[in-house]
Motif scaffolding. Structure first.
Motif, mmCIF file in Angstrom:
data_model
loop_
_atom_site.group_PDB
_atom_site.id
_atom_site.type_symbol
_atom_site.label_atom_id
_atom_site.label_comp_id
_atom_site.label_asym_id
_atom_site.label_seq_id
_atom_site.Cartn_x
_atom_site.Cartn_y
_atom_site.Cartn_z
ATOM 1 N N SER A 91 0.838 -1.189 0.000
ATOM 2 C CA SER A 91 0.000 0.000 0.000
ATOM 3 C C SER A 91 0.877 1.245 0.000
ATOM 4 C CB SER A 91 -0.926 0.017 1.223
ATOM 5 O OG SER A 91 -0.149 0.051 2.412
ATOM 6 N N SER A 92 0.265 2.390 -0.203
ATOM 7 C CA SER A 92 1.002 3.646 -0.135
ATOM 8 C C SER A 92 0.021 4.804 -0.061
ATOM 9 C CB SER A 92 1.911 3.830 -1.355
ATOM 10 O OG SER A 92 1.159 4.242 -2.484
ATOM 11 N N LYS A 93 0.551 5.972 0.227
ATOM 12 C CA LYS A 93 -0.206 7.203 0.053
ATOM 13 C C LYS A 93 -0.041 7.643 -1.395
ATOM 14 C CE LYS A 93 0.009 8.874 4.816
ATOM 15 N NZ LYS A 93 0.395 10.014 5.705
ATOM 16 N N ALA A 94 -0.958 8.483 -1.863
ATOM 17 C CA ALA A 94 -0.937 8.886 -3.267
ATOM 18 C C ALA A 94 -1.392 10.328 -3.419
ATOM 19 C CB ALA A 94 -1.834 7.968 -4.097
ATOM 20 N N ARG A 95 -0.773 11.016 -4.371
ATOM 21 C CA ARG A 95 -1.242 12.322 -4.816
ATOM 22 C C ARG A 95 -1.419 12.241 -6.328
ATOM 23 N NH1 ARG A 95 3.037 14.776 -1.456
ATOM 24 N NH2 ARG A 95 2.115 15.385 0.538
ATOM 25 N N THR A 96 -2.472 12.855 -6.822
ATOM 26 C CA THR A 96 -2.752 12.792 -8.246
ATOM 27 C C THR A 96 -3.013 14.184 -8.800
ATOM 28 O OG1 THR A 96 -5.150 12.530 -7.942
ATOM 29 C CG2 THR A 96 -3.813 10.520 -7.941
ATOM 30 N N SER A 97 -2.792 14.316 -10.086
ATOM 31 C CA SER A 97 -3.067 15.573 -10.780
ATOM 32 C C SER A 97 -3.510 15.252 -12.193
ATOM 33 C CB SER A 97 -1.808 16.448 -10.805
ATOM 34 O OG SER A 97 -2.007 17.586 -11.622
ATOM 35 N N LEU A 98 -4.575 15.903 -12.626
ATOM 36 C CA LEU A 98 -5.073 15.736 -13.983
ATOM 37 C C LEU A 98 -5.213 17.131 -14.582
ATOM 38 C CD1 LEU A 98 -5.795 13.019 -15.343
ATOM 39 C CD2 LEU A 98 -8.190 13.595 -15.005
ATOM 40 N N VAL A 99 -4.544 17.369 -15.694
ATOM 41 C CA VAL A 99 -4.476 18.717 -16.256
ATOM 42 C C VAL A 99 -4.903 18.698 -17.707
ATOM 43 C CG1 VAL A 99 -3.016 20.741 -16.658
ATOM 44 C CG2 VAL A 99 -2.540 19.226 -14.722
ATOM 45 N N SER A 158 -1.871 13.189 -16.965
ATOM 46 C CA SER A 158 -2.219 12.610 -15.667
ATOM 47 C C SER A 158 -0.937 12.237 -14.934
ATOM 48 C CB SER A 158 -3.093 11.367 -15.859
ATOM 49 O OG SER A 158 -3.303 10.720 -14.614
ATOM 50 N N THR A 159 -0.779 12.744 -13.706
ATOM 51 C CA THR A 159 0.411 12.474 -12.904
ATOM 52 C C THR A 159 0.002 11.813 -11.589
ATOM 53 O OG1 THR A 159 1.540 14.400 -13.824
ATOM 54 C CG2 THR A 159 2.451 13.476 -11.802
ATOM 55 N N THR A 160 0.700 10.740 -11.232
ATOM 56 C CA THR A 160 0.456 10.024 -9.977
ATOM 57 C C THR A 160 1.756 9.956 -9.197
ATOM 58 O OG1 THR A 160 -1.271 8.673 -11.025
ATOM 59 C CG2 THR A 160 -0.361 7.877 -8.934
ATOM 60 N N THR A 191 -7.720 27.923 -21.714
ATOM 61 C CA THR A 191 -7.895 27.767 -20.270
ATOM 62 C C THR A 191 -7.217 26.499 -19.796
ATOM 63 O OG1 THR A 191 -10.024 28.913 -20.340
ATOM 64 C CG2 THR A 191 -9.564 27.571 -18.395
ATOM 65 N N ARG A 192 -6.488 26.607 -18.707
ATOM 66 C CA ARG A 192 -5.822 25.447 -18.117
ATOM 67 C C ARG A 192 -6.619 24.993 -16.899
ATOM 68 N NH1 ARG A 192 -0.390 23.581 -18.029
ATOM 69 N NH2 ARG A 192 0.192 22.537 -16.092
ATOM 70 N N VAL A 193 -7.038 23.759 -16.912
ATOM 71 C CA VAL A 193 -7.862 23.206 -15.839
ATOM 72 C C VAL A 193 -7.081 22.108 -15.124
ATOM 73 C CG1 VAL A 193 -10.021 22.021 -15.285
ATOM 74 C CG2 VAL A 193 -9.965 23.718 -17.126
ATOM 75 N N THR A 194 -7.043 22.186 -13.796
ATOM 76 C CA THR A 194 -6.314 21.192 -13.006
ATOM 77 C C THR A 194 -7.207 20.619 -11.919
ATOM 78 O OG1 THR A 194 -4.221 22.361 -13.354
ATOM 79 C CG2 THR A 194 -4.281 20.751 -11.582
ATOM 80 N N ILE A 195 -7.226 19.310 -11.799
ATOM 81 C CA ILE A 195 -7.941 18.615 -10.728
ATOM 82 C C ILE A 195 -6.902 17.835 -9.922
ATOM 83 C CG2 ILE A 195 -9.588 16.795 -10.170
ATOM 84 C CD1 ILE A 195 -11.247 17.621 -12.500
ATOM 85 N N ARG A 196 -6.926 17.992 -8.614
ATOM 86 C CA ARG A 196 -5.931 17.343 -7.758
ATOM 87 C C ARG A 196 -6.612 16.385 -6.783
ATOM 88 N NH1 ARG A 196 -1.285 19.910 -8.817
ATOM 89 N NH2 ARG A 196 -1.395 22.094 -9.530
ATOM 90 N N GLY A 197 -5.903 15.321 -6.474
ATOM 91 C CA GLY A 197 -6.427 14.349 -5.525
ATOM 92 C C GLY A 197 -5.360 13.913 -4.537
ATOM 93 N N GLU A 198 -5.799 13.426 -3.393
ATOM 94 C CA GLU A 198 -4.868 12.926 -2.386
ATOM 95 C C GLU A 198 -5.556 11.834 -1.579
ATOM 96 O OE1 GLU A 198 -1.821 14.626 1.074
ATOM 97 O OE2 GLU A 198 -3.117 15.991 -0.059
ATOM 98 N N GLY A 199 -4.816 10.763 -1.264
ATOM 99 C CA GLY A 199 -5.412 9.680 -0.489
ATOM 100 C C GLY A 199 -4.460 8.518 -0.328
ATOM 101 N N ARG A 200 -5.023 7.309 -0.275
ATOM 102 C CA ARG A 200 -4.241 6.096 -0.056
ATOM 103 C C ARG A 200 -4.745 4.992 -0.979
ATOM 104 N NH1 ARG A 200 -3.554 5.843 6.554
ATOM 105 N NH2 ARG A 200 -3.161 8.075 6.863
ATOM 106 N N TYR A 201 -3.865 4.000 -1.183
ATOM 107 C CA TYR A 201 -4.226 2.906 -2.087
ATOM 108 C C TYR A 201 -3.643 1.598 -1.565
ATOM 109 C CZ TYR A 201 -5.629 0.790 -6.497
ATOM 110 O OH TYR A 201 -6.255 0.023 -7.443
ATOM 111 N N ASP A 202 -4.484 0.550 -1.581
ATOM 112 C CA ASP A 202 -4.067 -0.799 -1.215
ATOM 113 C C ASP A 202 -3.876 -1.591 -2.507
ATOM 114 O OD1 ASP A 202 -4.058 -3.583 -0.500
ATOM 115 O OD2 ASP A 202 -4.958 -3.060 1.419
ATOM 116 N N PHE A 203 -2.625 -1.865 -2.867
ATOM 117 C CA PHE A 203 -2.340 -2.513 -4.149
ATOM 118 C C PHE A 203 -2.703 -3.988 -4.152
ATOM 119 C CE2 PHE A 203 0.659 1.046 -3.703
ATOM 120 C CZ PHE A 203 0.286 1.784 -4.809
ATOM 121 N N ARG A 204 -2.749 -4.614 -3.007
ATOM 122 C CA ARG A 204 -3.115 -6.033 -2.964
ATOM 123 C C ARG A 204 -4.620 -6.228 -3.075
ATOM 124 N NH1 ARG A 204 1.263 -7.499 1.826
ATOM 125 N NH2 ARG A 204 3.096 -7.300 0.473
#
Length: 277
Positions: A61-69, A249-251, A75-88
């Motif tokens: 697992s890990s913490k995660a930050r995401t960005s979608l631009v 998209s950046t993770t 116009t430049r539009v950006t959506i950001r996310g933050e959270g956690r993910y269980d890879f198993r």
């Protein structure tokens, strides 16, 4: 074909049902002097990119930050996310922040998202959805396979995409958030990735292969010494209302092994009415 050498080294899409209203709107060869690291593994092994999803599952697992631009109409539009993910368990949770509206006011409260195999759940969706209800989307029916619909790319699916990487180039080493990483650049193919990915991701990626304007996806991937993906940036070409839109998209993944649990909402909390776009 894999190449190893150094060289120098926009962008959310029309988020279908999820964040729909937001968008409708250096030279030369690396040489042999660095051919072996302290653990005797080769420096800059491009094949590690193909195995990066397996390394994430091993990490747990890990913490995660995401960005979608997306840049459209000046116009430049950006959506950001933050959270956690269980890879198993192939499940995660993100808080996704939408951009301000043209007047400069906050466009929406953060959207709570739960990522599950072949499904995306969203709360605080707005657009006619009650505050106490979740929206559930089947990733295998979305035109983009939920690579961009939720305003973020599922972290493990982002790694599964790299199983079809080709022409991978080792750019060099750098430090990322205090961690030494190897930077790779190449192109992957959504259609081939759908065939090579783990079973849980195949349906969504196959849907994306049908919905994106181009299967070819340029990427930049940054792996640590254990082969874990620390950062990946994909450049998608997405169809939106008859136009082709470039989406970046950046993770970013960090703090591996973090403990957390994800519980999917019960059926009586799932919204079944009509969503206003």
């Amino acid at each position: 074909m894999v190449q190893q050498h150094r060289r120098r080294g926009v962008a959310v899409v029309a988020a279908a049902v999820a964040v729909a209203g937001v968008v409708a709107g250096t030279g030369g060869c690396s040489g042999s002097e660095g051919a072996a690291a302290a653990d005797d593994r080769p420096v800059g092994d491009p094949a590690a990119v193909l195995r990066s999803a397996d390394a994430l599952v091993d990490a747990g697992s890990s913490k995660a930050r995401t960005s979608l631009v997306m840049a459209t109409g000046g116009t430049r539009v950006t959506i950001r996310g933050e959270g956690r993910y269980d890879f198993r368990k192939r499940m995660g949770q993100l808080s996704v922040v939408l951009p301000m509206d043209p007047a400069g006011a906050d466009g929406h409260r953060p959207i709570s998202e739960l990522l599950a195999p072949a499904a995306l759940y969203m709360k605080n969706r707005g657009a006619g959805v009650p505050d106490d209800k979740w929206v559930m989307l089947d990733s295998t029916t979305l035109d983009d396979g939920n690579l961009v619909t939720g305003g973020a790319t599922d972290p493990l699916t982002a790694a599964e995409l790299l199983r079809a990487a080709k022409d991978v180039e080792y750019v060099g080493e750098r430090e990322l958030a205090g961690v030494r990483v190897s930077h790779y650049r190449g192109v992957t193919d959504i259609g081939r990735a759908a065939k090579r990915a783990a079973p849980y991701a195949r349906g969504a990626l196959a849907s994306a292969a049908r919905g994106f304007a181009e299967d070819a996806v340029p990427f930049d991937a940054y792996l640590d010494d254990e082969g874990r993906l620390r950062k990946v940036r994909h450049q998608f070409s997405y169809r939106n209302q008859g136009r082709t839109v470039a989406v970046a998209s950046t993770t970013l993944l960090y703090e591996f092994g973090v403990s957390f649990g994800v519980r999917l909402p019960p059926k009586d909390q799932i919204f079944t009415g009509k969503i206003k776009l």
